[in-house]
Design an enzyme around this catalytic site. Structure first.
Site, short mmCIF file in Angstrom:
data_model
loop_
_atom_site.label_atom_id
_atom_site.label_comp_id
_atom_site.label_asym_id
_atom_site.label_seq_id
_atom_site.Cartn_x
_atom_site.Cartn_y
_atom_site.Cartn_z
N ARG A 93 0.78 -1.19 0.12
CA ARG A 93 -0.03 0.08 -0.04
C ARG A 93 0.75 1.24 -0.01
NH1 ARG A 93 -2.18 2.52 4.51
NH2 ARG A 93 -2.06 0.12 5.55
N TYR A 146 -14.86 16.03 -16.63
CA TYR A 146 -15.47 14.61 -16.48
C TYR A 146 -16.46 14.31 -15.25
CZ TYR A 146 -15.04 9.53 -15.66
OH TYR A 146 -15.39 8.44 -15.54
N ASP A 218 -6.13 17.49 -15.76
CA ASP A 218 -6.48 16.13 -16.24
C ASP A 218 -5.97 15.96 -17.68
OD1 ASP A 218 -7.74 13.70 -17.21
OD2 ASP A 218 -9.29 14.08 -15.85
N LYS A 243 -7.37 4.66 -19.88
CA LYS A 243 -7.88 4.88 -21.34
C LYS A 243 -6.58 4.95 -22.03
CE LYS A 243 -11.59 6.09 -18.82
NZ LYS A 243 -11.84 7.41 -18.59
C1 LIG Z 1 -12.17 8.09 -17.24
C2 LIG Z 1 -11.89 9.30 -16.97
C3 LIG Z 1 -11.81 9.47 -15.59
C4 LIG Z 1 -11.86 8.86 -14.53
O1 LIG Z 1 -10.91 7.46 -14.48
P1 LIG Z 1 -11.31 6.00 -14.21
O2 LIG Z 1 -10.18 5.26 -14.46
O3 LIG Z 1 -12.62 5.52 -14.70
O4 LIG Z 1 -11.31 6.23 -12.60
C5 LIG Z 1 -11.32 10.82 -15.58
N1 LIG Z 1 -10.89 11.81 -16.20
C6 LIG Z 1 -11.10 11.61 -17.63
C7 LIG Z 1 -11.04 12.61 -18.40
C8 LIG Z 1 -11.56 10.38 -17.97
O5 LIG Z 1 -11.86 10.09 -19.33
#
Ligand SMILES: *Cc1c(COP(=O)(O)O)cnc(C)c1O
Length: 429
Positions: A93, A146, A218, A243
């Protein structure tokens, strides 16, 4: 094989203007040349010393260290290690060699000093926000967020007394006007979902820096291949590695990358407390995906260019949204901030909701699914799925039409994708 060359090796390319003068001693520069993104992706975080278990050879691929805990010979070394975010590893962890290899690779790609991997993108976003925001603090955030991030901010607002001001994300003056004495954080997304607005990160971070505010970006849609927000003045970059970074639709993960060691340390404490660390196998799958990220991103861009171009010419399509199109509304920002247009696009069908609904049901090769950034082309109809609770007026306010379709363009042959889209599109207006 061990002999010393008697003459200098022949340079593989044109002489480096920064190379020492010809009469300088023939030694390698202590400053390594900055490597290209493809090279970093293949090698960064590679064969760590912790992988050296025989003393004479090491695995080329980073092993999966599927261990919860690590044994020490010396109790004092053990005690000292407990307070450290890096090696020596104590407990998974707190840190794990496989996870650390992923973190090293992402830090290198984003140009940060360190990174922290998490169990999901939301895990990274939550850890960063809750490290830096306390009750009574104020955050300025881009309105086009998001959905999970928006929900997190709303929760911080309603349950924990954090104040939030939403801005368009297009205007630095709007950010400056929103700043209050208690503003701690500016939150942005490089490319917004689903209409692909591109944020002028350097202009935004300049405002934040002038006011002593931390900027979090992000960078999920752009990836470090297309944009490196830290170089544009951001303090922390977050990703859903689910992603593009993982890239194979087979693992959920997240990561935060830091411009400075103190920022890294603060979020590490939060991750250890909250337990949003990834499993070593998830970290390994993500690192395996990361190795080919630059290659895949180039292909996503290339295939998206064909699909966006064909959509723009189709009579049933009234608008196409993709940063690579010459008429993108923020062409100047795209050119300054992005190294490529990416694989996410959206388009409006003149036939509205019924036409969009028919399209997402009509595709055969492309898949109707949430998420993005994988090898396979995915389509969604935001008004009919992710944003179905909004009426036409509310949809317009966030820039989504009733007939808007979002596409995560995969790496298939563009002619095959187009053949599929062409048979699913209405005949025309
Ligand atoms: C999918 C996504 C998230 C969240 O990510 P998870 O891995 O599903 O928790 C955050 N920001 C963006 C731009 C995303 O496309």
């Amino acid at each position: 094989m061990t002999s010393t060359p008697v003459s200098a090796p022949i340079p593989a390319s044109a002489p480096d203007p920064d190379a020492p003068a010809a009469d300088a001693p023939a030694v390698r520069s202590a400053e390594p040349r900055a490597q290209a993104v493809d090279t970093i992706a293949v090698h960064a975080g590679g064969t760590a010393e912790s992988n050296d278990f025989t003393g004479v050879s090491r695995p080329v691929a980073v092993p999966i260290h599927q261990a919860s805990t690590f044994t020490f010979d010396d109790a004092d070394v053990f005690a000292d290690a407990m307070g450290k975010p890096d090696a020596p590893f104590v407990y998974s962890r707190y840190g794990n060699p496989t996870t650390h290899a992923l973190e090293t690779a992402m830090a290198a790609l984003e140009g940060g000093v360190a990174a922290l991997a998490t169990s999901s993108g939301m895990g990274a976003i939550t850890a960063v926000l809750t490290t830096h925001l306390a009750s009574g603090d104020h955050v300025v955030a881009q309105r086009r967020l998001y959905g999970g991030t928006f929900a997190m901010l709303r929760d911080l607002e309603q349950r924990y007394g954090v104040q939030v001001t939403y801005v368009s994300g297009d205007d630095p003056a709007e950010v400056a006007a929103a700043v209050r004495p208690n503003t701690r954080l500016l939150y942005l997304e490089t490319i917004a979902n689903p209409m692909t607005q591109v944020c002028d990160i350097p202009a935004m971070t300049a405002v934040a820096r002038a006011h002593g505010i931390l900027t979090v970006v992000d960078n999920t849609f752009a990836t470090p291949v297309l944009c490196r927000p830290l170089a544009h003045g951001a303090d922390i970059v977050v990703h859903s590695t689910t992603k593009y970074v993982g890239g194979h639709s087979d693992v959920v993960g997240g990561i935060a990358v830091f411009a400075d060691p103190a920022g890294h340390r603060a979020v590490w404490d939060r991750i250890v407390e909250s337990g949003v660390n990834p499993d070593p196998f998830a970290a390994w799958l993500t690192l395996r995906g990361l190795r080919t990220l630059p290659l895949r991103m180039r292909r996503h861009c290339e295939v998206a260019a064909v699909v966006a171009g064909r959509l723009a010419e189709h009579p049933a399509v009234s608008a196409v949204y993709w940063p690579g199109l010459p008429d993108h509304p923020r062409r100047d920002v795209v050119d300054r901030v992005l190294d490529g247009p990416g694989g996410m696009l959206a388009f409006d069908l003149a036939g509205g909701r019924a036409a969009a609904d028919a399209f997402v049901h009509g595709v055969r090769l492309a898949l109707l699914a949430a998420s993005l950034g994988g090898l396979e082309t995915l389509v969604v109809h935001p008004a009919g799925t992710s944003h179905r609770q909004l009426d036409a007026e509310q949809l317009r306010a966030v820039g989504i039409g009733e007939g808007t379709v979002r596409v995560s363009v995969g790496i298939e042959d563009p002619e095959d994708i187009w053949a599929d889209f062409a048979q699913a599109l209405p005949a025309g207006s």
